[in-house]
Design a protein around this motif. Sequence first.
Motif, mmCIF file in Angstrom:
data_model
loop_
_atom_site.group_PDB
_atom_site.id
_atom_site.type_symbol
_atom_site.label_atom_id
_atom_site.label_comp_id
_atom_site.label_asym_id
_atom_site.label_seq_id
_atom_site.Cartn_x
_atom_site.Cartn_y
_atom_site.Cartn_z
ATOM 1 N N SER A 124 -9.261 57.622 -51.230
ATOM 2 C CA SER A 124 -9.614 58.974 -51.643
ATOM 3 C C SER A 124 -8.453 59.908 -51.333
ATOM 4 C CB SER A 124 -10.853 59.437 -50.870
ATOM 5 O OG SER A 124 -10.553 59.520 -49.480
ATOM 6 N N SER A 125 -8.546 61.147 -51.776
ATOM 7 C CA SER A 125 -7.487 62.119 -51.494
ATOM 8 C C SER A 125 -7.267 62.272 -49.996
ATOM 9 C CB SER A 125 -7.829 63.478 -52.117
ATOM 10 O OG SER A 125 -7.783 63.402 -53.526
ATOM 11 N N LYS A 126 -8.351 62.298 -49.239
ATOM 12 C CA LYS A 126 -8.227 62.431 -47.793
ATOM 13 C C LYS A 126 -7.556 61.206 -47.183
ATOM 14 C CE LYS A 126 -10.880 63.249 -43.553
ATOM 15 N NZ LYS A 126 -12.232 63.487 -42.973
ATOM 16 N N GLU A 127 -7.963 60.023 -47.632
ATOM 17 C CA GLU A 127 -7.369 58.810 -47.099
ATOM 18 C C GLU A 127 -5.889 58.713 -47.465
ATOM 19 O OE1 GLU A 127 -7.903 53.921 -47.229
ATOM 20 O OE2 GLU A 127 -9.481 55.214 -48.047
ATOM 21 N N ILE A 128 -5.548 59.122 -48.668
ATOM 22 C CA ILE A 128 -4.145 59.128 -49.083
ATOM 23 C C ILE A 128 -3.326 60.051 -48.195
ATOM 24 C CG2 ILE A 128 -2.573 59.861 -50.923
ATOM 25 C CD1 ILE A 128 -4.661 58.819 -52.916
ATOM 26 N N ALA A 129 -3.878 61.234 -47.927
ATOM 27 C CA ALA A 129 -3.172 62.190 -47.073
ATOM 28 C C ALA A 129 -2.955 61.621 -45.680
ATOM 29 C CB ALA A 129 -3.955 63.501 -46.997
ATOM 30 N N LEU A 130 -3.969 60.972 -45.126
ATOM 31 C CA LEU A 130 -3.852 60.365 -43.798
ATOM 32 C C LEU A 130 -2.865 59.196 -43.810
ATOM 33 C CD1 LEU A 130 -7.629 60.441 -42.823
ATOM 34 C CD2 LEU A 130 -5.813 61.743 -41.692
ATOM 35 N N GLY A 131 -2.939 58.365 -44.845
ATOM 36 C CA GLY A 131 -2.022 57.242 -44.954
ATOM 37 C C GLY A 131 -0.573 57.702 -45.053
ATOM 38 N N CYS A 132 -0.345 58.771 -45.816
ATOM 39 C CA CYS A 132 1.002 59.329 -45.942
ATOM 40 C C CYS A 132 1.526 59.802 -44.589
ATOM 41 C CB CYS A 132 0.993 60.495 -46.924
ATOM 42 S SG CYS A 132 0.882 60.010 -48.660
ATOM 43 N N HIS A 133 0.668 60.483 -43.859
ATOM 44 C CA HIS A 133 1.108 61.010 -42.571
ATOM 45 C C HIS A 133 1.411 59.874 -41.602
ATOM 46 C CE1 HIS A 133 1.634 64.672 -40.215
ATOM 47 N NE2 HIS A 133 1.207 63.973 -39.171
ATOM 48 N N ALA A 134 0.590 58.837 -41.640
ATOM 49 C CA ALA A 134 0.815 57.690 -40.758
ATOM 50 C C ALA A 134 2.145 57.005 -41.077
ATOM 51 C CB ALA A 134 -0.341 56.698 -40.878
ATOM 52 N N ILE A 135 2.479 56.876 -42.359
ATOM 53 C CA ILE A 135 3.751 56.250 -42.742
ATOM 54 C C ILE A 135 4.921 57.108 -42.273
ATOM 55 C CG2 ILE A 135 5.230 55.659 -44.702
ATOM 56 C CD1 ILE A 135 2.740 54.690 -46.156
ATOM 57 N N GLY A 136 4.801 58.416 -42.424
ATOM 58 C CA GLY A 136 5.860 59.301 -41.947
ATOM 59 C C GLY A 136 6.075 59.174 -40.453
ATOM 60 N N LEU A 137 4.990 59.112 -39.688
ATOM 61 C CA LEU A 137 5.093 58.936 -38.239
ATOM 62 C C LEU A 137 5.689 57.571 -37.892
ATOM 63 C CD1 LEU A 137 1.713 60.472 -37.054
ATOM 64 C CD2 LEU A 137 3.997 61.379 -36.608
ATOM 65 N N LEU A 138 5.331 56.571 -38.673
ATOM 66 C CA LEU A 138 5.885 55.237 -38.460
ATOM 67 C C LEU A 138 7.398 55.260 -38.655
ATOM 68 C CD1 LEU A 138 5.359 52.207 -37.945
ATOM 69 C CD2 LEU A 138 4.991 51.951 -40.418
ATOM 70 N N ALA A 139 7.858 55.937 -39.698
ATOM 71 C CA ALA A 139 9.293 56.025 -39.964
ATOM 72 C C ALA A 139 10.017 56.746 -38.826
ATOM 73 C CB ALA A 139 9.543 56.747 -41.288
ATOM 74 N N LEU A 140 9.457 57.848 -38.364
ATOM 75 C CA LEU A 140 10.082 58.588 -37.262
ATOM 76 C C LEU A 140 10.084 57.773 -35.978
ATOM 77 C CD1 LEU A 140 8.573 62.119 -37.935
ATOM 78 C CD2 LEU A 140 10.990 61.495 -38.114
ATOM 79 N N THR A 141 9.096 56.909 -35.802
ATOM 80 C CA THR A 141 9.002 56.093 -34.592
ATOM 81 C C THR A 141 10.027 54.966 -34.592
ATOM 82 O OG1 THR A 141 6.634 56.581 -34.337
ATOM 83 C CG2 THR A 141 7.482 54.649 -33.188
ATOM 84 N N VAL A 142 10.188 54.278 -35.731
ATOM 85 C CA VAL A 142 11.123 53.148 -35.764
ATOM 86 C C VAL A 142 12.567 53.603 -35.813
ATOM 87 C CG1 VAL A 142 9.417 51.683 -36.891
ATOM 88 C CG2 VAL A 142 11.117 52.862 -38.297
ATOM 89 N N GLY A 143 12.832 54.834 -36.284
ATOM 90 C CA GLY A 143 14.202 55.293 -36.389
ATOM 91 C C GLY A 143 14.968 54.525 -37.448
ATOM 92 N N SER A 144 16.292 54.434 -37.271
ATOM 93 C CA SER A 144 17.105 53.716 -38.249
ATOM 94 C C SER A 144 17.066 52.213 -37.971
ATOM 95 C CB SER A 144 18.555 54.219 -38.186
ATOM 96 O OG SER A 144 19.065 54.069 -36.879
ATOM 97 N N GLY A 145 17.381 51.428 -38.992
ATOM 98 C CA GLY A 145 17.377 49.984 -38.817
ATOM 99 C C GLY A 145 16.637 49.274 -39.935
ATOM 100 N N ASP A 146 16.378 47.996 -39.731
ATOM 101 C CA ASP A 146 15.747 47.177 -40.763
ATOM 102 C C ASP A 146 14.346 47.650 -41.111
ATOM 103 O OD1 ASP A 146 18.014 45.619 -40.860
ATOM 104 O OD2 ASP A 146 17.232 44.071 -39.523
ATOM 105 N N HIS A 147 13.574 48.037 -40.106
ATOM 106 C CA HIS A 147 12.218 48.519 -40.380
ATOM 107 C C HIS A 147 12.256 49.779 -41.250
ATOM 108 C CE1 HIS A 147 10.417 45.480 -38.099
ATOM 109 N NE2 HIS A 147 10.235 46.082 -36.942
ATOM 110 N N ALA A 148 13.190 50.667 -40.953
ATOM 111 C CA ALA A 148 13.316 51.893 -41.738
ATOM 112 C C ALA A 148 13.641 51.565 -43.197
ATOM 113 C CB ALA A 148 14.388 52.794 -41.139
#
Length: 447
Positions: free
Chosen positions: A104-128
Amino acid sequence: MGRRKSQRKNVAMLDSDEDNSSVSSSSTARSDLMSVSGAGDVQVDKDSLLEQALDALYEKRGSTREKALAAIIEAFNTNLRHQFVEKKFATLLHQCLNSIKKGSSKEIALGCHAIGLLALTVGSGDHAREILEESVAPISHALKSSSDSLKTVSLLECLAVVTFVSATETEETERSMQIMWQLLHPKLGSNVVAVKTPAVVVTAVVSTWAFLLTTMDGCSLNSKDWQESISYFSTLLDKDERSVRISAGEALAVIFETGIEKLAAENKTTPDGSILEGNKYRQGYTHILGLKSKILNQVRSLSAEAGGKGSTKKDLNSQRNLFKDVLEFLEDGYIPDISMKIGGNSLHMSTWSELIQLNFLKHFLGGGFVKHMQDNELLHDVFGFTPKRKNILGVEHQMTSGEKRMFQSPNSVLNKARTQFLNKQRMLSKDRNVGHFAFGMGDEDSR
């Protein structure tokens, strides 16, 4: 041209010791995770709770997945979950992408935010790199089919953060910026009727586009792109919605900070190095200068606006303050002197690019901003920020590189290319504004 001594200083206080509302407590994250897993009376470690929330993302009930995503976001805001990410990175990423594709729109918004936080957490590298490669296509597809403003804004912010962290090539950043730009200038077929873009979406597109522009080398973009963007943002300064005006003003400041030397260079020489004498290369530069008077008048008016019907004082003051700073920058080359206190440490910014980056990440991280600024090595590198910590005797000292590694993911030290590039761009931007910059570029000042 130097910075004048009497320049106004803006000081923002974000001290985690004094502002308990800025960072959610770990107990809140724990209770949310326990409620998702149904194990509120069981004492388990935080990573186990996160794993239970991750398992809940497989549930068919949308509300259960939404609650799990909210709990994961809360946990990533409260602490940098490096050990959990090392073990469950791929699963978390792909479950969040599934939420973007099918939720749903709400779930999409939450999923997007989680991915953004994941990117900021892993930093640069293969995961990024994997986040960028796996996310751009589904985000782009979702943006094209989105008619919900909340969903669109979340998708844009996710794309911006993922690109900011992960992109190492100019083409990758340009691709994301083009996806954003197409929301404002869609390619319409003969049977398609143009629909007015909501103000909140326009604001988000401009803000995310400008955020990514701060990582670009101005010389890599052509003058046609600069002309199009400057002309469009100038029209946005006349819009009724104050948020649109503010985002356009910030974008224009970054454009002229980043790309004006590109235009000056194209004005002076042809591709083969010969001096220009009134040929077509001069035309683009002249067109930009032709916008100068209009933009200065718009900015001057917005910096002193008396207000209008239904406008709130807070928004009005924000607009005035921003455009006063933009006016000083465009007329004389002065930039706002910003000092922000973060958990007892001071962060100073001396370019528009730094300011735009900080404001965007502060907005995205919300309650997790202070924690990430204190413990996230990626943000330390981007902003040149080294927080002080208390030793066993309670005395504050600058963190050593060894102490920093205790707080960071092993993956974050594998590849420094992205953060080094961002740091280089920050320094180049500072250099451009020391001693010589002015909007009028010398003798063509039409003030």
